[in-house]
Design a protein around this motif. Structure first.
Motif, mmCIF file in Angstrom:
data_model
loop_
_atom_site.group_PDB
_atom_site.id
_atom_site.type_symbol
_atom_site.label_atom_id
_atom_site.label_comp_id
_atom_site.label_asym_id
_atom_site.label_seq_id
_atom_site.Cartn_x
_atom_site.Cartn_y
_atom_site.Cartn_z
ATOM 1 N N HIS A 14 0.838 -1.200 0.000
ATOM 2 C CA HIS A 14 0.000 0.000 0.000
ATOM 3 C C HIS A 14 0.876 1.255 0.000
ATOM 4 C CE1 HIS A 14 -3.726 2.131 0.345
ATOM 5 N NE2 HIS A 14 -3.362 2.726 1.454
ATOM 6 N N LEU A 18 0.945 4.119 -2.837
ATOM 7 C CA LEU A 18 0.660 5.520 -2.507
ATOM 8 C C LEU A 18 1.789 6.446 -2.941
ATOM 9 C CD1 LEU A 18 -0.876 5.175 1.077
ATOM 10 C CD2 LEU A 18 -2.090 5.813 -1.024
ATOM 11 N N THR A 67 -3.433 9.675 2.098
ATOM 12 C CA THR A 67 -4.506 8.877 2.681
ATOM 13 C C THR A 67 -4.896 9.522 4.013
ATOM 14 O OG1 THR A 67 -5.219 6.615 3.199
ATOM 15 C CG2 THR A 67 -3.007 7.240 3.935
ATOM 16 N N THR A 68 -5.807 8.867 4.719
ATOM 17 C CA THR A 68 -6.262 9.374 6.011
ATOM 18 C C THR A 68 -6.056 8.317 7.090
ATOM 19 O OG1 THR A 68 -8.495 8.501 5.715
ATOM 20 C CG2 THR A 68 -8.069 10.750 4.869
ATOM 21 N N ASP A 71 -8.822 5.760 6.784
ATOM 22 C CA ASP A 71 -8.583 4.755 5.745
ATOM 23 C C ASP A 71 -7.581 3.716 6.247
ATOM 24 O OD1 ASP A 71 -8.720 3.650 2.989
ATOM 25 O OD2 ASP A 71 -6.612 4.269 2.947
#
Length: 178
Positions: A14, A18, A67-68, A71
């Protein structure tokens, strides 16, 4: 996620997705994922938990606006998300001067869990090692010096979480202070 290796591998993938296409600000255009890898490897060497290693892979994703925390909590669980939150600057702090930003980080990290301290200390080592090789192209000598000095505050707040990382930080600091 059920398996620890699965958690770390999923975080690595991930983070790589990103940060795909992003580079360190050096002449070689080193892929940014190298910094994430160095940070995660140092956390692993310091005995970090699988959640800490996963969070090390993801530590810059929120701060970089990719992202957060919500998330990350959905994807990797509340422990990983909490560690990333603990090492991420608040949006209003991102634009501050380096010395001020580092002082805020040190104060926040003083009360953070040891896992967050290991991640942040590993990150500082990675950055200082890169600085020892080459100052980021967009940084003045003064900014680089301010970063090195500010990293000392962060390291002091985090050192007790890992004698190994504290020792490696001292070596990286010596290399970056030339």
């Amino acid at each position: 996620m059920s398996d620890n290796n699965e958690l770390i591998t999923a975080a690595l993938r991930h983070a790589a997705a990103l940060h795909d296409g992003t580079f360190r600000p050096d002449r070689a255009r080193t892929p940014f994922v190298v910094h994430l890898s160095e940070t995660a490897e140092l956390v692993a060497q310091a005995g970090g938990t699988p959640a800490e290693i996963a969070a090390a892979w993801l530590h810059d994703a929120v701060e970089d606006g990719l992202t957060t925390i919500a998330d990350l909590a959905d994807r990797f669980g509340p422990e990983v998300a909490g560690l990333v939150a603990a090492v991420s600057d608040a949006p209003e702090d991102v634009g501050r001067a380096i010395a001020e930003r580092k002082a805020i980080q040190a104060a926040r990290l003083a009360a953070a869990p040891d896992g967050a301290k290991r991640i942040k200390l590993a990150e500082q080592i990675s950055i200082l090692k890169a600085l020892a090789v080459e100052r980021p192209l967009s940084w003045s000598v003064e900014r680089a010096d301010a970063y090195v000095e500010g990293s000392r505050l962060v390291a002091e707040a985090c050192a007790a979480a890992s004698p190994l990382l504290a020792e490696r930080y001292a070596a990286a600091l010596a290399g970056a202070s030339h």
